[in-house]
Scaffold this motif. Sequence first.
Motif, PDB file in Angstrom:
ATOM      1  N   ALA A  13      55.139  32.949  55.946  1.00 44.87           N
ATOM      2  CA  ALA A  13      54.153  31.929  56.310  1.00 44.87           C
ATOM      3  C   ALA A  13      53.174  32.471  57.350  1.00 44.87           C
ATOM      4  O   ALA A  13      51.971  32.193  57.297  1.00 44.87           O
ATOM      5  CB  ALA A  13      54.855  30.691  56.848  1.00 44.87           C
ATOM      6  N   GLU A  14      53.682  33.256  58.276  1.00 41.56           N
ATOM      7  CA  GLU A  14      52.818  33.829  59.310  1.00 41.56           C
ATOM      8  C   GLU A  14      51.871  34.862  58.710  1.00 41.56           C
ATOM      9  O   GLU A  14      50.682  34.917  59.045  1.00 41.56           O
ATOM     10  CB  GLU A  14      53.674  34.452  60.411  1.00 41.56           C
ATOM     11  N   LEU A  15      52.393  35.689  57.815  1.00 43.65           N
ATOM     12  CA  LEU A  15      51.530  36.669  57.148  1.00 43.65           C
ATOM     13  C   LEU A  15      50.472  35.972  56.294  1.00 43.65           C
ATOM     14  O   LEU A  15      49.325  36.417  56.217  1.00 43.65           O
ATOM     15  CB  LEU A  15      52.367  37.606  56.284  1.00 43.65           C
ATOM     16  N   GLN A  16      50.838  34.862  55.663  1.00 43.05           N
ATOM     17  CA  GLN A  16      49.876  34.115  54.860  1.00 43.05           C
ATOM     18  C   GLN A  16      48.783  33.521  55.737  1.00 43.05           C
ATOM     19  O   GLN A  16      47.600  33.495  55.363  1.00 43.05           O
ATOM     20  CB  GLN A  16      50.578  33.009  54.076  1.00 43.05           C
ATOM     21  N   ARG A  17      49.166  33.049  56.919  1.00 47.78           N
ATOM     22  CA  ARG A  17      48.167  32.525  57.859  1.00 47.78           C
ATOM     23  C   ARG A  17      47.149  33.600  58.215  1.00 47.78           C
ATOM     24  O   ARG A  17      45.933  33.336  58.243  1.00 47.78           O
ATOM     25  CB  ARG A  17      48.847  32.008  59.133  1.00 47.78           C
ATOM     26  N   HIS A 305      45.259  36.656  68.052  1.00 45.86           N
ATOM     27  CA  HIS A 305      45.256  35.706  66.932  1.00 45.86           C
ATOM     28  C   HIS A 305      45.824  36.289  65.641  1.00 45.86           C
ATOM     29  O   HIS A 305      46.459  35.573  64.862  1.00 45.86           O
ATOM     30  CB  HIS A 305      43.838  35.208  66.689  1.00 45.86           C
ATOM     31  N   TYR A 306      45.586  37.582  65.417  1.00 49.29           N
ATOM     32  CA  TYR A 306      45.941  38.161  64.119  1.00 49.29           C
ATOM     33  C   TYR A 306      46.734  39.457  64.251  1.00 49.29           C
ATOM     34  O   TYR A 306      46.798  40.251  63.328  1.00 49.29           O
ATOM     35  CB  TYR A 306      44.671  38.399  63.290  1.00 49.29           C
ATOM     36  N   ASN A 323      53.876  44.072  50.188  1.00 48.80           N
ATOM     37  CA  ASN A 323      53.348  43.712  48.878  1.00 48.80           C
ATOM     38  C   ASN A 323      52.860  42.272  48.842  1.00 48.80           C
ATOM     39  O   ASN A 323      51.864  41.956  48.181  1.00 48.80           O
ATOM     40  CB  ASN A 323      54.421  43.930  47.800  1.00 48.80           C
ATOM     41  N   ASP A 324      53.542  41.394  49.554  1.00 46.56           N
ATOM     42  CA  ASP A 324      53.085  40.001  49.648  1.00 46.56           C
ATOM     43  C   ASP A 324      51.725  39.920  50.331  1.00 46.56           C
ATOM     44  O   ASP A 324      50.857  39.152  49.920  1.00 46.56           O
ATOM     45  CB  ASP A 324      54.098  39.155  50.427  1.00 46.56           C
ATOM     46  N   PHE A 325      51.573  40.712  51.375  1.00 44.95           N
ATOM     47  CA  PHE A 325      50.327  40.674  52.164  1.00 44.95           C
ATOM     48  C   PHE A 325      49.204  41.439  51.473  1.00 44.95           C
ATOM     49  O   PHE A 325      48.030  41.093  51.614  1.00 44.95           O
ATOM     50  CB  PHE A 325      50.599  41.263  53.548  1.00 44.95           C
ATOM     51  N   ALA A 326      49.526  42.483  50.723  1.00 47.56           N
ATOM     52  CA  ALA A 326      48.546  43.327  50.020  1.00 47.56           C
ATOM     53  C   ALA A 326      47.453  43.806  50.974  1.00 47.56           C
ATOM     54  O   ALA A 326      46.290  43.438  50.847  1.00 47.56           O
ATOM     55  CB  ALA A 326      47.933  42.570  48.840  1.00 47.56           C
ATOM     56  N   PRO A 327      47.795  44.663  51.936  1.00 49.34           N
ATOM     57  CA  PRO A 327      46.849  45.021  53.001  1.00 49.34           C
ATOM     58  C   PRO A 327      45.713  45.924  52.535  1.00 49.34           C
ATOM     59  O   PRO A 327      45.851  46.675  51.564  1.00 49.34           O
ATOM     60  CB  PRO A 327      47.734  45.761  54.009  1.00 49.34           C
ATOM     61  N   SER A 374      42.087  40.720  52.631  1.00 47.92           N
ATOM     62  CA  SER A 374      42.562  39.329  52.506  1.00 47.92           C
ATOM     63  C   SER A 374      43.386  39.103  51.243  1.00 47.92           C
ATOM     64  O   SER A 374      43.256  38.078  50.580  1.00 47.92           O
ATOM     65  CB  SER A 374      41.375  38.357  52.554  1.00 47.92           C
ATOM     66  N   GLY A 375      44.225  40.057  50.908  1.00 49.51           N
ATOM     67  CA  GLY A 375      45.106  39.905  49.761  1.00 49.51           C
ATOM     68  C   GLY A 375      44.508  40.307  48.430  1.00 49.51           C
ATOM     69  O   GLY A 375      45.214  40.340  47.419  1.00 49.51           O
ATOM     70  N   SER A 376      43.216  40.642  48.407  1.00 49.90           N
ATOM     71  CA  SER A 376      42.585  40.959  47.123  1.00 49.90           C
ATOM     72  C   SER A 376      42.985  42.338  46.593  1.00 49.90           C
ATOM     73  O   SER A 376      42.672  42.673  45.450  1.00 49.90           O
ATOM     74  CB  SER A 376      41.058  40.856  47.219  1.00 49.90           C
ATOM     75  N   ALA A 377      43.724  43.117  47.394  1.00 52.47           N
ATOM     76  CA  ALA A 377      44.239  44.390  46.880  1.00 52.47           C
ATOM     77  C   ALA A 377      45.271  44.161  45.773  1.00 52.47           C
ATOM     78  O   ALA A 377      45.668  45.104  45.092  1.00 52.47           O
ATOM     79  CB  ALA A 377      44.862  45.210  48.008  1.00 52.47           C
ATOM     80  N   ARG A 378      45.669  42.921  45.556  1.00 54.39           N
ATOM     81  CA  ARG A 378      46.557  42.607  44.437  1.00 54.39           C
ATOM     82  C   ARG A 378      45.862  42.814  43.096  1.00 54.39           C
ATOM     83  O   ARG A 378      46.520  42.995  42.063  1.00 54.39           O
ATOM     84  CB  ARG A 378      47.067  41.170  44.544  1.00 54.39           C
ATOM     85  N   HIS A 379      44.522  42.753  43.105  1.00 53.52           N
ATOM     86  CA  HIS A 379      43.798  42.885  41.832  1.00 53.52           C
ATOM     87  C   HIS A 379      42.552  43.756  41.924  1.00 53.52           C
ATOM     88  O   HIS A 379      41.957  44.092  40.897  1.00 53.52           O
ATOM     89  CB  HIS A 379      43.379  41.499  41.312  1.00 53.52           C
ATOM     90  N   ALA A 380      42.146  44.132  43.128  1.00 58.10           N
ATOM     91  CA  ALA A 380      40.902  44.881  43.308  1.00 58.10           C
ATOM     92  C   ALA A 380      41.184  46.278  43.828  1.00 58.10           C
ATOM     93  O   ALA A 380      42.284  46.578  44.299  1.00 58.10           O
ATOM     94  CB  ALA A 380      39.969  44.139  44.265  1.00 58.10           C
ATOM     95  N   CYS A 381      40.161  47.139  43.752  1.00 59.83           N
ATOM     96  CA  CYS A 381      40.315  48.545  44.117  1.00 59.83           C
ATOM     97  C   CYS A 381      39.240  48.966  45.115  1.00 59.83           C
ATOM     98  O   CYS A 381      38.271  48.244  45.353  1.00 59.83           O
ATOM     99  CB  CYS A 381      40.196  49.436  42.885  1.00 59.83           C
ATOM    100  N   ALA A 382      39.420  50.160  45.638  1.00 60.34           N
ATOM    101  CA  ALA A 382      38.421  50.746  46.520  1.00 60.34           C
ATOM    102  C   ALA A 382      37.132  51.019  45.766  1.00 60.34           C
ATOM    103  O   ALA A 382      37.135  51.261  44.552  1.00 60.34           O
ATOM    104  CB  ALA A 382      38.949  52.045  47.117  1.00 60.34           C
ATOM    105  N   LEU A 383      36.020  50.994  46.480  1.00 58.99           N
ATOM    106  CA  LEU A 383      34.752  51.416  45.899  1.00 58.99           C
ATOM    107  C   LEU A 383      34.877  52.872  45.465  1.00 58.99           C
ATOM    108  O   LEU A 383      35.503  53.683  46.145  1.00 58.99           O
ATOM    109  CB  LEU A 383      33.639  51.263  46.927  1.00 58.99           C
TER     110      LEU A 383
END
Length: 433
Positions: A13-17, A305-306, A323-327, A374-383
């Motif tokens: 929950a904290e990582l999701q925040r 804060h973060y 993996n949940d956070f997908a940094p 913001s978690g988009s590494a679950r589906h996105a890649c580096a430029l």
Amino acid sequence: MLRIITQQADVRAELQRICDRTQDEQLLHKEATVREVLQAVKRQGNKAVLHYTDEFDNQILKPEELRITGSDLDAAYQQVSKELLEAIRLACNQIETFHRQRVPKSWVHFGDDDVVLGKRYTPVDCAGLYIPGGRGVYPSTVLMNAIPAKVAGVPRVVMVTPPRPQKAIHPAVLVAAQEAGVQEIYRVGGAQAIAALAYGTETIPKVDVITGLGNIYVTLAKKLVYGTVGIDCLAGPSEVLIIADETANAIHVAADLLAQAEHDPMAAAILLTTDGALAKNVQVAVERQLVDHPRRLDTEKAIAHYGLIVIVESLEAAAELSNDFAPEHLALEIADPWELLPQIRHAGAIFLGHSTPEAVGHYLAGPSHTLPTSGSARHACALGVETFVKHSSIIQYSQTALQKVAGAIDVLATAEGLPSHTDSIRRRIQQEE
């Protein structure tokens, strides 16, 4: 202070925040402002660009001042040190070497009955690069965006960046652009710059792809023009997640956390460690390194804060939380990072071992530092080169091959209720007969 919690707490929950930190309550209001800017620039071109540059950046420009001149570029070379120029050129070489290995190759396969199938890769005609200029100076971002575009073979690469006081663009940014092969540079930032690239104005060309990082207004503008143009990703504030064991150096880990936190008050800096003693030592080291930090205020806000330290039961548990956070950035500061690597499924860039700080990747290792957040590494890649390339399918059938598949196509087209599809096959077969 950097907080320490154990895995028994509600870590997910904290990582999701932290992951959701960009979900601003005022997002809808900001999006409405961006829509207004986009429509104004689309209708009015330069007039709207200049109006919003005055309103948002407090810079009054004339249309002829939008584009950086050759004399501006010559002057920039006189203002940077020899050491900085050499560092820029070294980074250029490293980045280009990496991306040349990633250029996709067109291919053709010749099958039975003279069936030819393949893919043809071609670069976009024009790429637009957005280089931020609010909180700092980012020649590295110029290189990380421009060089993959040039390696991809994009014939026209243009750059936009917000003007500083007295309409200036930092000389390091201008030199980096020249060294990376950018042909056109415009002093404009914000949503109005994205609009100008997406729709074109009397001065700024319409592009096919927009890449680069910016504030929330830039990100929203990229989101809204997607479809009219391609984009790289919707990147938010920077973030790092470090997995460390007892072999890690607390001082080094603290410096790595602060290296992300200093980017922005909304940057995230997270440590997952199996070693309770390391967690406490890192907490102390962060406080000590903040004492004389030149960007202390923003960095402290980010940490407060973060920032987070989590004591985990095992490296496997750390990998699952990661993996949940997908940094955006993942650092494996452990004894054997290659052993844990197969368990990592989602990360923008992965840094292995104790001698590979994220700063290496930020400046000159080669891979782009424009990464999903913001978690988009679950589906996105580096430029990369692929960002500036599209592919077309190549298909050729002989008459013999067409006759062999005509029946199957007839059945499928009939099932879908598309009689002209069937007719286009039948007429060719009947003509041959």
